[in-house]
Design an enzyme around this catalytic site. Structure first.
Site, short mmCIF file in Angstrom:
data_model
loop_
_atom_site.label_atom_id
_atom_site.label_comp_id
_atom_site.label_asym_id
_atom_site.label_seq_id
_atom_site.Cartn_x
_atom_site.Cartn_y
_atom_site.Cartn_z
N GLY A 1 -0.46 16.91 27.20
CA GLY A 1 0.22 18.13 26.76
C GLY A 1 1.69 18.22 27.13
O GLY A 1 2.35 19.20 26.79
N GLU B 1 -3.66 12.25 30.71
CA GLU B 1 -4.05 11.81 29.37
C GLU B 1 -2.97 12.16 28.34
O GLU B 1 -3.25 12.84 27.36
CB GLU B 1 -5.33 12.59 29.05
CG GLU B 1 -6.30 11.97 28.15
CD GLU B 1 -7.57 12.82 28.14
OE1 GLU B 1 -8.64 12.23 28.34
OE2 GLU B 1 -7.51 14.05 27.97
N GLY C 1 -0.37 11.91 25.23
CA GLY C 1 -0.24 11.21 23.96
C GLY C 1 1.21 11.31 23.51
O GLY C 1 1.98 10.35 23.56
N ARG C 2 1.58 12.53 23.13
CA ARG C 2 2.92 12.79 22.61
C ARG C 2 4.03 12.26 23.54
O ARG C 2 5.01 11.69 23.09
CB ARG C 2 3.08 14.32 22.46
CG ARG C 2 4.34 14.76 21.75
CD ARG C 2 4.51 16.28 21.90
NE ARG C 2 3.33 17.02 21.52
CZ ARG C 2 3.05 17.43 20.29
NH1 ARG C 2 3.87 17.19 19.31
NH2 ARG C 2 1.94 18.12 20.05
N TYR D 1 2.18 23.94 11.76
CA TYR D 1 2.54 24.91 12.81
C TYR D 1 4.04 25.06 13.02
O TYR D 1 4.49 25.19 14.15
CB TYR D 1 1.79 24.67 14.13
CG TYR D 1 1.48 23.24 14.52
CD1 TYR D 1 0.16 22.80 14.53
CD2 TYR D 1 2.48 22.36 14.92
CE1 TYR D 1 -0.14 21.49 14.91
CE2 TYR D 1 2.19 21.07 15.30
CZ TYR D 1 0.87 20.65 15.29
OH TYR D 1 0.58 19.37 15.68
N CYS E 1 3.27 19.45 -4.00
CA CYS E 1 3.20 20.66 -4.81
C CYS E 1 2.80 21.85 -3.95
O CYS E 1 1.76 22.47 -4.16
CB CYS E 1 2.17 20.40 -5.90
SG CYS E 1 2.49 21.38 -7.32
N TYR F 1 1.68 12.41 16.14
CA TYR F 1 1.05 13.34 15.21
C TYR F 1 1.76 13.38 13.85
O TYR F 1 1.79 14.41 13.18
CB TYR F 1 0.97 14.76 15.83
CG TYR F 1 0.24 14.76 17.15
CD1 TYR F 1 -1.14 14.58 17.21
CD2 TYR F 1 0.94 14.87 18.36
CE1 TYR F 1 -1.80 14.54 18.42
CE2 TYR F 1 0.28 14.83 19.58
CZ TYR F 1 -1.09 14.66 19.60
OH TYR F 1 -1.75 14.62 20.80
C1 LIG Z 1 -8.43 16.17 25.15
C2 LIG Z 1 -7.01 15.84 24.89
N1 LIG Z 1 -6.36 15.05 25.74
C3 LIG Z 1 -5.07 14.71 25.54
C4 LIG Z 1 -4.38 15.17 24.43
C5 LIG Z 1 -2.97 14.73 24.25
O1 LIG Z 1 -2.08 15.78 24.14
P1 LIG Z 1 -0.53 15.44 24.06
O2 LIG Z 1 -0.33 14.53 22.92
O3 LIG Z 1 0.12 16.76 23.86
O4 LIG Z 1 -0.16 14.80 25.37
C6 LIG Z 1 -5.03 16.02 23.53
C7 LIG Z 1 -4.31 16.54 22.35
O5 LIG Z 1 -4.72 17.36 21.60
C8 LIG Z 1 -6.38 16.36 23.76
O6 LIG Z 1 -7.05 17.15 22.91
#
Ligand SMILES: Cc1ncc(COP(=O)(O)O)c(C=O)c1O
Length: 436
Positions: A244, A286, A288-289, A330, A357, A386
């Site tokens: 997050g 964990e 991602g972004r 969003y 469209c 994303y």
């Molecule tokens: C369970 C879980 N872990 C990790 C993430 C990664 O979030 P982010 O990409 O914001 O770090 C998400 C994103 O939705 C998630 O649902």
């Protein structure tokens, strides 16, 4: 952001001329800089894994996943979070070590669980007691013991867009933190013969700049750890604190180093474990972004430019909500520029619209740019996360290619779709077949 060179008339990205990239590979084109991904992983290693004992980092594959990305993450020594049978299949095809894979999702089905369990998945993050029973049944059928974590809903709010908040009490994800719920869930897991409960997980949302919701969640989950220890004698071995962490999209976004979040998480867990007399569990993050977002850009070609006198000027690009759904989904904001006029004076305010469209197919509103003309190459920054993973075929538009740049060499890691790809799964029922 992925190292643009601002002194050149043409935007250079990761050592490559972006206009040449557009010419060579076509547009729309996702371009990813491997060095940025590795730099982010290294920061996590230095500032979290090596700084704190008993920690793990897992990359959230939903942000951007393909065979090449799996390999990069594996070589960095990180785990992988997958959220569907499809992501899991991709990880299997990439040969990703299954013991390092975490399987998430709020409605996993039996065939997904079978794929996971038969391949000795590292952890399943369980969302409900219904799912616990499914896992127990599948594991029994396959005669395997499965390690699980329970996903908890910590009941905190995060300051981000409401569509990417996941930790609130009314969230669709996880078990609410209520004494009776928790005791029942842990008791049931302990009773399962084919399941080993390793601990808990939470994820509070995405694109978050304040560490408060992570810290508050650690506080609440530590209280859960105390409750289950006192009431059931259960000792939590692992706590996965989700991802997050926010990244740079537009001016005004704070750029936070990883330790702004991870140090705060570690301080809180250590303090709580001391005061509540608990053993400090393995702490997992964990993101991602944070790992992939700033490593990516997208290149588009400008087609028509439309001016509605005294009202608005649009530049239309050859992609849009099919390759970047986030603005329509969003209201996500992006910075963009004209790659072939990178240092030209910005003289006009223009809105970048896609070719779908839909009125909401607007990529960037009211952007300050040099005069925009047909054939210009538009670059949108921070599109690594994303974007490709949310790409879709609305209006039967083929998905764009993905190029990875490593040491100045650009290589296609996902090919551009063609029209034949789009109808490959179509079938004509007998009664609609042409007459002969
Ligand atoms: C369970 C879980 N872990 C990790 C993430 C990664 O979030 P982010 O990409 O914001 O770090 C998400 C994103 O939705 C998630 O649902």
């Amino acid at each position: 952001m992925g190292r643009p060179d601002r002194n050149n008339e043409v935007l250079q990205f990761a050592g490559c001329d972006t206009v040449e990239l557009a010419k060579t590979f076509g547009t729309p084109l996702y371009v990813v800089d491997e060095a940025v991904i590795k730099g982010k992983c290294n920061e996590i290693r230095q500032e979290f894994l090596l700084k704190h004992n008993n920690t793990k980092a897992v990359y959230a594959g939903k942000a951007f996943l393909n065979l090449a990305m799996c390999k990069i993450i594996e070589r960095e020594g990180f785990g992988l979070d997958v959220v569907s049978g499809g992501e899991l299949y991709l990880a299997l095809e990439a040969g990703f070590p299954m013991e390092d894979v975490f399987f998430h999702g709020n409605n996993k089905n039996k065939s997904e669980l079978r794929l996971a369990i038969s391949n000795n998945i590292g952890r399943i993050v369980v969302d409900s007691l219904y799912e616990l029973q499914l896992i127990e049944d599948v594991a029994k059928e396959l005669n395997k013991k499965v390690k699980i974590l329970y996903r908890l809903t910590p009941g905190v709010n995060s300051h981000t867009h409401k569509h990417i908040v996941t930790g609130r009490a009314d969230s669709k994800f996880g078990l609410p933190i209520k004494r009776e719920n928790i005791l029942e869930a842990v008791k049931r897991a302990i009773k399962c013969k084919f399941v080993e409960l390793m601990g808990f997980h939470f994820h509070v949302g995405s694109q978050i700049f304040d560490n408060k919701s992570h810290v508050d969640s650690v506080e609440r989950v530590a209280n859960v750890m105390k409750l289950v220890k006192v009431e059931l004698g259960y000792v939590t071995k692992e706590l996965n604190t989700g991802g997050g962490y926010g990244i740079f999209y537009t001016h005004g976004d704070l750029i936070r180093p990883i330790n702004y979040f991870t140090d705060a998480i570690m301080e809180k867990i250590i303090e709580k474990c001391e005061t509540l007399d608990l053993e400090i569990p393995t702490i997992i993050i964990e993101p991602g972004r944070w790992i992939i977002g700033e490593a990516g850009i997208t290149l588009y070609t400008v087609g028509s430019v439309k001016e509605i006198p005294n009202i608005k000027k649009y530049a239309f690009i050859d992609g849009g909500m099919t390759d970047n759904l986030r603005p329509a989904l969003y209201d996500a904001k992006y910075e963009a520029a004209i790659a072939n006029k990178y240092i030209k004076e910005k003289t006009e305010i223009i809105t970048i619209a896609g070719k779908c469209c839909e009125t909401s197919d607007i990529l960037v509103k009211n952007l300050k740019l040099p005069l925009v003309e047909k054939g210009d190459i538009l670059v949108v920054f921070s599109t690594g996360a994303y974007n490709y993973s949310m790409a879709n075929n609305y209006n039967n538009i083929p998905k764009a290619a993905v190029v990875l740049i490593s040491d100045g060499n650009a290589e296609v890691i996902v090919e551009r779709e063609n029209y034949a790809d789009l109808i490959r799964k179509n079938k004509l029922p007998k009664h609609l077949e042409p007459f002969v």
